[in-house]
Design a protein around this motif. Sequence first.
Motif, PDB file in Angstrom:
ATOM      1  N   ARG A  58      -5.226  -6.753 -14.672  1.00 45.82           N
ATOM      2  CA  ARG A  58      -6.370  -6.292 -13.875  1.00 45.82           C
ATOM      3  C   ARG A  58      -5.893  -5.390 -12.733  1.00 45.82           C
ATOM      4  NH1 ARG A  58     -11.500  -6.470 -12.154  1.00 45.82           N
ATOM      5  NH2 ARG A  58     -11.899  -6.866  -9.944  1.00 45.82           N
ATOM      6  N   ALA A  59      -4.822  -5.789 -12.066  1.00 42.49           N
ATOM      7  CA  ALA A  59      -4.279  -4.967 -10.985  1.00 42.49           C
ATOM      8  C   ALA A  59      -3.845  -3.599 -11.496  1.00 42.49           C
ATOM      9  CB  ALA A  59      -3.103  -5.690 -10.330  1.00 42.49           C
ATOM     10  N   HIS A  60      -3.167  -3.585 -12.634  1.00 42.77           N
ATOM     11  CA  HIS A  60      -2.710  -2.326 -13.234  1.00 42.77           C
ATOM     12  C   HIS A  60      -3.895  -1.393 -13.481  1.00 42.77           C
ATOM     13  CE1 HIS A  60      -0.085  -0.422 -16.666  1.00 42.77           C
ATOM     14  NE2 HIS A  60      -0.394   0.442 -15.731  1.00 42.77           N
ATOM     15  N   SER A  61      -4.975  -1.924 -14.053  1.00 43.38           N
ATOM     16  CA  SER A  61      -6.148  -1.115 -14.361  1.00 43.38           C
ATOM     17  C   SER A  61      -6.823  -0.609 -13.089  1.00 43.38           C
ATOM     18  CB  SER A  61      -7.140  -1.935 -15.194  1.00 43.38           C
ATOM     19  OG  SER A  61      -6.537  -2.395 -16.387  1.00 43.38           O
ATOM     20  N   LEU A  62      -6.956  -1.474 -12.096  1.00 40.67           N
ATOM     21  CA  LEU A  62      -7.605  -1.069 -10.845  1.00 40.67           C
ATOM     22  C   LEU A  62      -6.784  -0.027 -10.086  1.00 40.67           C
ATOM     23  CD1 LEU A  62      -9.001  -4.476  -9.563  1.00 40.67           C
ATOM     24  CD2 LEU A  62     -10.339  -2.470 -10.276  1.00 40.67           C
ATOM     25  N   ILE A  63      -5.473  -0.121 -10.195  1.00 45.02           N
ATOM     26  CA  ILE A  63      -4.624   0.891  -9.551  1.00 45.02           C
ATOM     27  C   ILE A  63      -4.861   2.264 -10.180  1.00 45.02           C
ATOM     28  CG2 ILE A  63      -2.212   1.640  -9.327  1.00 45.02           C
ATOM     29  CD1 ILE A  63      -1.565  -1.382  -8.812  1.00 45.02           C
ATOM     30  N   HIS A  64      -4.982   2.326 -11.496  1.00 42.72           N
ATOM     31  CA  HIS A  64      -5.300   3.593 -12.153  1.00 42.72           C
ATOM     32  C   HIS A  64      -6.662   4.122 -11.707  1.00 42.72           C
ATOM     33  CE1 HIS A  64      -2.399   4.396 -15.648  1.00 42.72           C
ATOM     34  NE2 HIS A  64      -1.812   3.513 -14.853  1.00 42.72           N
ATOM     35  N   TYR A  65      -7.625   3.230 -11.616  1.00 40.60           N
ATOM     36  CA  TYR A  65      -8.966   3.604 -11.184  1.00 40.60           C
ATOM     37  C   TYR A  65      -8.928   4.190  -9.770  1.00 40.60           C
ATOM     38  CZ  TYR A  65     -13.795   2.748  -9.575  1.00 40.60           C
ATOM     39  OH  TYR A  65     -15.064   2.855  -9.037  1.00 40.60           O
ATOM     40  N   ASN A  66      -8.246   3.510  -8.877  1.00 40.50           N
ATOM     41  CA  ASN A  66      -8.160   3.980  -7.495  1.00 40.50           C
ATOM     42  C   ASN A  66      -7.333   5.257  -7.370  1.00 40.50           C
ATOM     43  OD1 ASN A  66      -9.393   2.063  -5.281  1.00 40.50           O
ATOM     44  ND2 ASN A  66      -8.669   0.735  -6.940  1.00 40.50           N
ATOM     45  N   TYR A  67      -6.332   5.389  -8.227  1.00 41.60           N
ATOM     46  CA  TYR A  67      -5.536   6.625  -8.208  1.00 41.60           C
ATOM     47  C   TYR A  67      -6.407   7.827  -8.577  1.00 41.60           C
ATOM     48  CZ  TYR A  67      -2.185  10.217  -9.510  1.00 41.60           C
ATOM     49  OH  TYR A  67      -1.516  11.418  -9.607  1.00 41.60           O
ATOM     50  N   ALA A  68      -7.276   7.661  -9.577  1.00 40.91           N
ATOM     51  CA  ALA A  68      -8.148   8.770  -9.981  1.00 40.91           C
ATOM     52  C   ALA A  68      -9.108   9.146  -8.861  1.00 40.91           C
ATOM     53  CB  ALA A  68      -8.916   8.395 -11.244  1.00 40.91           C
ATOM     54  N   ILE A  69      -9.583   8.160  -8.121  1.00 39.76           N
ATOM     55  CA  ILE A  69     -10.456   8.441  -6.979  1.00 39.76           C
ATOM     56  C   ILE A  69      -9.668   9.146  -5.872  1.00 39.76           C
ATOM     57  CG2 ILE A  69     -11.836   7.380  -5.155  1.00 39.76           C
ATOM     58  CD1 ILE A  69     -12.552   5.167  -7.185  1.00 39.76           C
ATOM     59  N   ASP A  70      -8.477   8.674  -5.616  1.00 40.39           N
ATOM     60  CA  ASP A  70      -7.599   9.277  -4.606  1.00 40.39           C
ATOM     61  C   ASP A  70      -7.210  10.703  -4.998  1.00 40.39           C
ATOM     62  OD1 ASP A  70      -5.889   9.490  -2.381  1.00 40.39           O
ATOM     63  OD2 ASP A  70      -4.191   8.666  -3.497  1.00 40.39           O
ATOM     64  N   ASN A  71      -6.867  10.883  -6.271  1.00 39.16           N
ATOM     65  CA  ASN A  71      -6.581  12.192  -6.863  1.00 39.16           C
ATOM     66  C   ASN A  71      -5.656  13.035  -5.980  1.00 39.16           C
ATOM     67  OD1 ASN A  71      -6.646  14.390  -8.593  1.00 39.16           O
ATOM     68  ND2 ASN A  71      -8.741  15.004  -8.063  1.00 39.16           N
ATOM     69  N   PRO A  72      -4.439  12.560  -5.759  1.00 42.09           N
ATOM     70  CA  PRO A  72      -3.546  13.255  -4.815  1.00 42.09           C
ATOM     71  C   PRO A  72      -3.167  14.668  -5.236  1.00 42.09           C
ATOM     72  CG  PRO A  72      -2.351  11.563  -6.034  1.00 42.09           C
ATOM     73  CD  PRO A  72      -3.806  11.362  -6.330  1.00 42.09           C
ATOM     74  N   LYS A  73      -3.274  14.977  -6.518  1.00 42.51           N
ATOM     75  CA  LYS A  73      -2.940  16.326  -6.978  1.00 42.51           C
ATOM     76  C   LYS A  73      -4.167  17.230  -7.085  1.00 42.51           C
ATOM     77  CE  LYS A  73       1.322  15.215  -9.461  1.00 42.51           C
ATOM     78  NZ  LYS A  73       2.086  15.400 -10.724  1.00 42.51           N
ATOM     79  N   ASN A  74      -5.337  16.677  -6.720  1.00 43.06           N
ATOM     80  CA  ASN A  74      -6.587  17.454  -6.706  1.00 43.06           C
ATOM     81  C   ASN A  74      -6.924  18.079  -8.058  1.00 43.06           C
ATOM     82  OD1 ASN A  74      -7.213  17.078  -3.873  1.00 43.06           O
ATOM     83  ND2 ASN A  74      -5.509  18.483  -3.439  1.00 43.06           N
ATOM     84  N   PHE A  75      -6.749  17.298  -9.117  1.00 49.27           N
ATOM     85  CA  PHE A  75      -7.106  17.792 -10.446  1.00 49.27           C
ATOM     86  C   PHE A  75      -8.624  17.756 -10.638  1.00 49.27           C
ATOM     87  CE2 PHE A  75      -2.669  16.542 -11.901  1.00 49.27           C
ATOM     88  CZ  PHE A  75      -2.270  17.854 -12.101  1.00 49.27           C
TER      89      PHE A  75
END
Length: 449
Positions: free
Chosen positions: A308-325
């Motif tokens: 669950r943590a692994h999946s939520l981290i991916h979800y939050n990474y997409a929201i964060d979108n540090p590379k602005n894709f």
Amino acid sequence: MINLEKLRKFYLIGMILIFSACSGDDGPGYQEPYIPDPGNGNTGELLSHDELLEKVQQQTFKYFWDFAGTNSGLAKERSQADAYGGEGRNIVTMGGSGFGLAAFPVAVERGWVSRSQAIQRLEKILDFLETIPTYHGAYSHWYLDNTAQTRPFGDMDDGGDLVETAFLMQGLLINRQYFSEETSIVNRITALWEAVEWDWYTKEENVLYWHWSTNFGFQKNLKIQGWNESLIVYVLAASSPTYSVQPEVYHQGWASNGSMVNDRQHYGINLTLGPAFGGPLFFAHYSFIGLDPRNLSDQYANYWEQNRAHSLIHYNYAIDNPKNFEGYGENSWGFTASDNFEGYSAHSPTNDLGVITPTAALSSFPYTPEESMKALRYFYEERGNELWGPYGFYDAFSEEENWVANGYLAIDQGPIISMIENHRTGLLWELFMADEEIQAGLERLDFNF
């Protein structure tokens, strides 16, 4: 006012005329003309959550049923005919086939195929599996559907692949449990399962090795060590009634005497195992098609919390979108191994190429149902006309590059069906965990389940 029903009819007539004028191997590599749903929900009433999940599961299952190898009945590695020097549709894959096999009970329970049809297809698959070359009981990564011979996967990789074998066995054991009243099916699956010499792949060390071949022996020299997609390998190796491994192989080999544990944190979420940001999401899927993580733990991790943590981290990474894709966000997330606009890669937050792979979010439904449903509705309702095809969602897409994959991969399609079913009913988890040999193996490794 626009008459939507007339518009729909004109669209369908137009698409039929277009497809009737075309032939050959253009497009995603499927064999029959396909007419997508115009608007995919935007021209009419939206599907309910359950209706949408069912539609996606059933459409995706067609990859393993309608598009299966003619001779073997197994899953083709990918749908593109021109892949691998033109052998794309002739290569069948053991891991992907295991994922497809796991979906057979789902198909029967949901009425997509009859029980007798599933048994008939299983018999065809077993005919093939009983005759192709094996390597101390283990299967190769690939075989050729037409000749039933090993097709090398890569350098010094022309023999047994223990990870692919484990994924295959996971699917077969699920079917052994589901079709337990079919004596012939049970006996044939049992014979294949008991033939795998898991202990051979230790080289008499306290670790399992990924590859062995007649030509190269153990020269590939790749140890199977965590954390990655291969937990199921060690569970099966400990569960084998014929060639089991000692618990030390798990603890010293897989868990590296405990150093597998990292205790990272991203976006305020604790992640016990794995590389930074968890790695590609298939780590949370492949071993858990049958292995039930809901109450699974050992001295190293609680596997429900890990996934669950692994999946939520991916979800939050997409929201964060540090590379602005372009296109990333709460409705479009998930990174895993798949095709991309440059070829193929194991995508993850630390290997981010601007590519979203639908299987990543969809196979995470058990762990992140709300977040995965957001992604599913976006993929289907907003991107559907370009992303949805004859076997479900195409493998990957990039809004940044204005690119959509032109086909499918078995290892990406299979987990979608099974993990959505585990979210809906827990069927495959219940079947696999009911196996007494698996229970004994888990106890041997000191798991709580």
